[in-house]
Write an enzyme that holds these catalytic residues in place. Structure first.
Site, mmCIF file in Angstrom:
data_model
loop_
_atom_site.group_PDB
_atom_site.id
_atom_site.type_symbol
_atom_site.label_atom_id
_atom_site.label_comp_id
_atom_site.label_asym_id
_atom_site.label_seq_id
_atom_site.Cartn_x
_atom_site.Cartn_y
_atom_site.Cartn_z
ATOM 1 N N GLU A 125 -51.769 -43.455 4.010
ATOM 2 C CA GLU A 125 -51.376 -43.993 5.120
ATOM 3 C C GLU A 125 -52.635 -42.345 5.527
ATOM 4 O O GLU A 125 -52.662 -42.932 5.995
ATOM 5 C CB GLU A 125 -50.064 -43.223 5.601
ATOM 6 C CG GLU A 125 -49.416 -44.455 5.746
ATOM 7 C CD GLU A 125 -49.322 -46.296 6.881
ATOM 8 O OE1 GLU A 125 -50.846 -45.933 6.821
ATOM 9 O OE2 GLU A 125 -49.149 -47.271 6.929
ATOM 10 N N ASP A 270 -52.000 -55.833 -0.243
ATOM 11 C CA ASP A 270 -52.964 -57.326 0.799
ATOM 12 C C ASP A 270 -54.482 -55.954 0.219
ATOM 13 O O ASP A 270 -55.491 -56.358 -0.095
ATOM 14 C CB ASP A 270 -52.657 -56.721 2.578
ATOM 15 C CG ASP A 270 -52.392 -55.645 3.013
ATOM 16 O OD1 ASP A 270 -52.115 -54.687 1.844
ATOM 17 O OD2 ASP A 270 -51.732 -55.303 4.018
ATOM 18 N N GLU A 378 -45.998 -61.303 14.324
ATOM 19 C CA GLU A 378 -46.369 -60.121 13.062
ATOM 20 C C GLU A 378 -45.935 -61.035 11.776
ATOM 21 O O GLU A 378 -46.399 -60.923 10.748
ATOM 22 C CB GLU A 378 -44.563 -59.326 13.445
ATOM 23 C CG GLU A 378 -44.288 -58.349 11.957
ATOM 24 C CD GLU A 378 -45.409 -57.290 11.861
ATOM 25 O OE1 GLU A 378 -45.495 -56.528 11.138
ATOM 26 O OE2 GLU A 378 -46.544 -57.381 12.526
ATOM 27 N N GLU A 422 -55.882 -57.100 12.130
ATOM 28 C CA GLU A 422 -56.982 -57.933 11.800
ATOM 29 C C GLU A 422 -56.725 -59.428 11.898
ATOM 30 O O GLU A 422 -57.982 -59.910 11.213
ATOM 31 C CB GLU A 422 -55.656 -58.477 9.995
ATOM 32 C CG GLU A 422 -54.987 -56.941 8.928
ATOM 33 C CD GLU A 422 -53.972 -56.259 10.632
ATOM 34 O OE1 GLU A 422 -54.082 -54.858 10.154
ATOM 35 O OE2 GLU A 422 -53.470 -56.725 10.963
#
Length: 526
Positions: A125, A270, A378, A422
């Site tokens: 992150e 991902d 989600e 996304e």
């Protein structure tokens, strides 16, 4: 994790896919129709950015996040001002000089050696938000948008700060294999003791750390990230690659061996697949082998993971897997995949990837169009025409979900919306590839839904249930990626064409990291 239906179903899905392939194909329009400014929409997104920034600046800066309902703040990203650094490249491409210069003046003051006491630092992150935010701002202010500031000393200080941060993080790679530990502590330097790390958290560092090496001339940063990546490019054991190019999720830090064969294009995995392609876009000469691995994964995804809901065979989703068994579940997070396939089709000149990407974009748009808020959930599930009624891994919808599933082709298992980007991200790539105004309209619909439902108090708040009136209530949190991603992609799809846009004049002079920070490519633009 789950188990699933057999490998044979994947073959059936692949055959079904062949019959659907031509349906979503959208031909490129003439260049005269492509990428013209829609000022009204672009300005509306800029206004939303300014509103969110003003709330953050008033009640939270220089902390990490705004709590828009209580007008308070939190420091979930170590207290270095995550929202400011994540907003930096967005303010720059919006050519918002006031916010740009505020953040530019702030970045040199951050002490990256002093996180909030006791906080755990995520290597992943911190890399994708802080390190990338600084490198992107540096690229843009040293390059095409240098006119936004006269503070050249601060621009130079950004690169110094990026090095300071990377130097402080680099002990994470001090392991027997060079595979990093993700969860770190400073003062004194230590880790949380985890013996494994994940596919995405290992495999989504290489773009940022390589770019830092290229900008500074210090090859150490690239070497550190690429060493860990090497275990993902040559996975062991063979059973951890159940389909060519598609890998398990967890890797032993001590020996580099994969611990499972479960995965997909979902959270935790991902951005590994995303970066295989984007490293090739970044430098097609140095990273051709990364592209080869992406092609393997992409082709396997089309052949084995493409799935069509029983009630909506016109839709295409990508299944998860446990070994060679499929799990018909996906996430908002996974909806970046359409954009990734489209980008792959553009740079590899392969229409099949664009067509598949467009099909995935259409499926993810369906998750938005069918909810009460116009925002996707989600987590969602579906079943196929061949899913057995007693398949406990792939249960069908409950009785109260049947009507929704019949219409929508999916049913919701987690209805939260935490300001994720996304779906709009993939609309952006679809539009940049085709020039088709439909994708602009879909992105505008998504932005309007977020701006209408999530905008509350002094900023934007998470929703508890996208399929309930008014989002089912709020969570009092505005994540930094609202600035970095949601508002950037919502803006860029309506903004005038420029060198930092994807597929500008048919090539990519910039490539976006997984947090939507654009980096200037190092190799010849493709």
């Amino acid at each position: 994790m789950h188990s699933s239906r057999s490998f044979a179903i994947a073959a059936v899905a692949a055959l079904c896919w062949q019959t659907v392939l031509a349906v979503p194909h959208v031909p490129r329009q003439s260049s005269a129709d492509n990428h013209a400014l829609n000022r009204q929409r672009a300005d509306a997104v800029k206004d939303a950015f300014q509103f969110a920034w003003d709330g953050y600046y008033k009640y939270a800066f220089p902390h990490d996040e705004l709590h828009p309902l209580s007008n308070s703040y939190s420091d979930s990203r170590n207290g270095w001002g995550a929202s400011a650094v994540d907003a930096f490249s967005t303010a720059i491409v919006m050519q918002n000089a006031d916010v740009t210069n505020t953040i530019l003046s702030y970045i040199p003051t951050i002490n990256f050696g002093q996180p909030v006491p006791g906080s755990q630092i995520s290597l992943f992150e911190t890399t994708i938000r802080y390190l990338a935010g600084m490198l992107s701002g540096y690229d843009l202010l040293k390059g095409p948008l240098s006119g936004l500031t006269t503070n050249t000393a601060a621009v130079d200080a950004i690169l110094t700060q990026a090095q300071n941060l990377a130097n402080n993080l680099s002990f994470a790679f001090d392991t027997p294999t060079g595979i990093p530990s993700n969860n770190l502590y400073f003062n004194p330097q230590s880790t949380d003791g985890s013996t494994s790390n994940g596919l995405a958290t290992i495999g989504s560092l290489v773009l940022e750390w390589t770019h830092l090496s290229d900008l500074t001339g210090n090859k150490t940063y690239a070497a550190l990230s690429q060493k860990g990546q090497s275990y993902l490019l040559h996975p062991q054991p063979a059973s951890s690659e159940p389909f060519p190019g598609l890998l398990g999720t967890n890797v032993n830090i001590s020996n580099g061996v994969f611990l499972d064969a479960e995965g997909g294009w979902v959270g935790g995995d991902d951005s590994f697949y995303e970066y295989l392609l984007k490293m090739y876009v970044y430098d097609s000469t140095r990273f051709a082998s990364y592209k080869d691995r992406w092609v393997l994964a992409a082709d396997s995804t089309i052949q084995y993971l493409a799935s069509h809901p029983s009630t909506r065979p016109d839709l295409t989703f990508v299944a998860m897997y446990d070994g060679q068994e499929l799990i018909f579940e996906s996430e908002h997070l996974a909806c970046f995949n359409g954009g990734n396939f489209i980008l792959g089709g553009l740079v590899l000149k392969e229409q099949k990837y664009i067509d598949f990407g467009i099909a995935l974009v259409t499926g993810c748009e369906d998750t938005y169009a069918n909810t009460l808020t116009g925002i996707g959930p989600e987590v969602f599930r579906w079943v196929t025409n061949t899913t057995a009624a007693n398949d406990t891994t792939n249960p069908g919808p409950s009785s109260h979900e049947e009507a929704f599933y019949k219409k929508a082709g999916f049913y919701i298992t987690d209805g939260a919306y935490i300001l994720r980007p996304e779906v709009i991200e993939s609309f952006y790539y679809a539009y940049r590839a085709t020039g088709n105004q439909t994708y602009r309209d879909w992105a505008w619909n998504g932005f309007v839904a977020v701006n209408t439902t999530c905008r509350v108090g002094s900023g934007f708040a998470e929703l508890q249930n996208v399929n309930a009136a008014n989002g089912g209530g709020f969570n009092d949190f505005q994540d930094s990626f609202l600035f970095a991603e949601v508002l950037k992609y919502s803006y860029l799809i309506h903004a005038p064409d420029n060198v930092w846009q994807t597929n500008h004049n048919g090539v990519n002079q910039f490539v976006f990291n997984t947090e939507a920070h654009p980096f200037k490519v190092a190799g010849p633009p493709i």
